[in-house]
Design an enzyme around this catalytic site. Structure first.
Site, PDB file in Angstrom:
ATOM      1  N   GLY A 105       0.789  -1.224   0.000  1.00 18.11           N
ATOM      2  CA  GLY A 105       0.000   0.000   0.000  1.00 18.11           C
ATOM      3  C   GLY A 105       0.822   1.276   0.000  1.00 18.11           C
ATOM      4  O   GLY A 105       0.249   2.370   0.001  1.00 18.11           O
ATOM      5  N   LYS A 164      -0.869  -0.838 -12.693  1.00 14.95           N
ATOM      6  CA  LYS A 164      -0.694   0.523 -12.171  1.00 14.95           C
ATOM      7  C   LYS A 164       0.528   0.596 -11.269  1.00 14.95           C
ATOM      8  O   LYS A 164       0.792  -0.310 -10.477  1.00 14.95           O
ATOM      9  CB  LYS A 164      -1.933   0.985 -11.407  1.00 14.95           C
ATOM     10  N   ASN A 209      -0.992  10.052  -6.206  1.00 17.55           N
ATOM     11  CA  ASN A 209      -1.542  10.210  -4.853  1.00 17.55           C
ATOM     12  C   ASN A 209      -1.424  11.643  -4.325  1.00 17.55           C
ATOM     13  O   ASN A 209      -0.965  11.872  -3.217  1.00 17.55           O
ATOM     14  CB  ASN A 209      -0.898   9.225  -3.879  1.00 17.55           C
ATOM     15  N   GLU A 245      -3.055   9.527 -12.313  1.00 15.47           N
ATOM     16  CA  GLU A 245      -4.096   9.499 -11.273  1.00 15.47           C
ATOM     17  C   GLU A 245      -3.754  10.438 -10.118  1.00 15.47           C
ATOM     18  O   GLU A 245      -2.607  10.503  -9.691  1.00 15.47           O
ATOM     19  CB  GLU A 245      -4.232   8.066 -10.761  1.00 15.47           C
ATOM     20  N   ASP A 284     -15.298   6.205  -4.862  1.00 16.20           N
ATOM     21  CA  ASP A 284     -14.931   5.321  -3.759  1.00 16.20           C
ATOM     22  C   ASP A 284     -16.164   5.074  -2.893  1.00 16.20           C
ATOM     23  O   ASP A 284     -16.840   6.013  -2.468  1.00 16.20           O
ATOM     24  CB  ASP A 284     -13.813   5.966  -2.931  1.00 16.20           C
ATOM     25  N   HIS A 336     -12.222   3.170  -7.446  1.00 17.02           N
ATOM     26  CA  HIS A 336     -11.060   2.934  -6.587  1.00 17.02           C
ATOM     27  C   HIS A 336     -11.331   1.711  -5.733  1.00 17.02           C
ATOM     28  O   HIS A 336     -12.415   1.554  -5.170  1.00 17.02           O
ATOM     29  CB  HIS A 336     -10.841   4.156  -5.688  1.00 17.02           C
TER      30      HIS A 336
END
Length: 443
Positions: free
Chosen positions: A28, A224, A256, A280, A332, A359
């Site tokens: 993550g 990605k 991000n 993104e 989301d 997402h």
């Protein structure tokens, strides 16, 4: 048809703070969030029905602060406990307005931030409860609603300058005769997915290569990679991934929110040689005009802007679409106010002809997201063009009915509910801070 006359009363709302120590292996990790512990404020709705069915919902977080979301969920309890289930199922749009319209709690948003994320957990638990009671997966429950019922789900305040309920109803009506054919098709084919598990920022070069090869062997054709920490390193890592996946498979970059507008344009220019489909979250998720400027700049390079995972509500999505600031809509399930607002954004995206690519990842988002996309295909747009759902291969073993990927596609969920029910043993072990997992690693 869908049964809306559901017997029973909601008697309790139980909240859990659950966390998984994913930061220990850099799972993550990205340029903005270097050490996430995938976590969730988890909700269970109990009733007096006597059949043992409970509604489950969650809001995804990344560690510290989950207790704040859980506290916000508890603040919503008086709006839910003691109400007949049919109050929700007869008019879910009106019930959503009840939860988001409390004259004091609304001040904490309005309709954004922690209070809205808490609303998502509660709203999604209500939908899970309804879907389980009628024995349908969420996507099927939504797809079986009439156009008028779908439109009723939405709070149309602030939207009618671009899309009216009447126009949305007409668009949905046009797809009703062909719903069944699309449902059969998507059940047979599955829904296209892409993997983020190859490109976390904290992975070594060897790990990047191995994960690319594993993903290709699993049938993925879209990948990605996280970017934004160091442009030279991003170029080097992009070259590795492009070498591994070849020239014809899709590659996407995710910053991000790392960059200022001018920096986003220049950094993307450096990365354009690797042929990305999208960049993104290139800048602040609240900067509509900044996203629009980036979109105009990168469009000649064949790159689209993807954003939405931190977009807090339907109103900001409306502005992003009006400004042509997004080419891909990444709504989301837990950042928006749950299923109702997800549907609102889907209707807006269909109106603007912007593909919805939800997402996912985190805890439970891969379980939630296919429901939105299958519903979108069956009842809202009738199209798979340029649409895909994110997949991350972490933590699915903790769910009673985890998502299933086959040949790089999500299999259509068939279990009743939202597939978000977490195993009791996992809830207990990962409870923070007293669960056995956290006791075992506490200094």
């Amino acid at each position: 048809m869908v049964d809306t006359k559901i017997a029973g009363t909601i008697t309790e709302l139980v909240t859990h703070d659950i966390r998984f120590p994913t930061s220990r292996d850099a799972h993550g990790s990205d340029a903005m969030n270097r050490d996430p512990d995938y976590s969730a404020a988890y909700v269970i709705l109990e009733t007096d029905r006597g059949d043992g069915i409970t509604g489950h919902g969650l809001t995804f977080t990344i560690g510290r602060g989950t207790e704040i979301v859980a506290a916000a969920v508890n603040a919503l309890k008086p709006l839910v406990i003691g109400r007949a289930i049919a109050e929700f199922t007869d008019a879910p749009g009106a019930f959503w307005k009840l939860l988001t319209g409390d004259s004091q709690l609304r001040w904490l948003g309005p309709e954004k931030g922690v209070i809205h994320m808490a609303t998502a957990a509660v709203v999604n638990a209500l939908w899970d409860l309804w879907a389980k009671i009628v024995g349908k997966p969420l996507w099927k429950l939504l797809s079986d609603l009439s156009p008028a019922q779908i439109v009723e789900l939405v709070d149309w305040r602030y939207l009618t300058d671009v899309l009216t309920p009447e126009a949305a109803t007409r668009a949905l009506d046009a797809l009703v005769p062909t719903r069944s054919a699309r449902e059969r098709a998507i059940r047979a084919s599955g829904y296209p997915a892409y993997t983020t598990s190859v490109g976390w920022l904290g992975y070594s070069d060897e790990t990047l290569r191995l994960r690319c090869r594993d993903a290709i062997a699993s049938g993925f054709d879209a990948f990605k990679m996280k970017v934004g920490h160091d442009v030279d390193d991003d170029e080097r890592r992009a070259a590795i991934i492009r070498q591994e996946i070849g020239p014809d498979r899709a590659l996407m970059f995710d910053a991000n929110q790392r960059w200022d507008v001018h920096q986003a344009i220049e950094w993307t220019r450096r990365l354009a040689r690797y042929g990305p489909r999208w960049i993104e979250e290139p800048t602040s998720p609240d900067d509509v005009l900044g996203h629009a400027a980036i979109a105009r700049a990168v469009e000649p390079w064949g790159i689209g802007v993807a954003t939405g995972e931190h977009c807090p509500n339907r109103v900001v999505f409306k502005q992003l679409m009006q400004a042509r600031a997004m080419a891909f809509c990444q709504l989301d399930f837990c950042r928006l106010g749950g299923v109702n607002e997800v549907v609102a954004v889907q209707l807006l995206a269909a109106h603007f002809n912007i593909p919805v690519c939800p997402h996912a990842g985190g805890v439970g988002l891969c379980e939630y997201a296919p429901h939105a996309s299958v519903f979108d295909y069956v009842a809202v747009t009738g199209s798979l063009g340029n649409r895909t759902v994110e997949y991350v291969d972490h933590l699915h073993e903790h769910f009673v009915h985890p998502c299933v990927i086959r040949d790089g596609r999500y299999l259509v969920p068939l279990s009743p509910g939202t597939n978000i029910t977490i195993k009791h043993a996992s809830l207990t072990a990962h409870a923070y801070p007293e669960g056995s997992v956290w006791r075992s690693i506490r200094p």
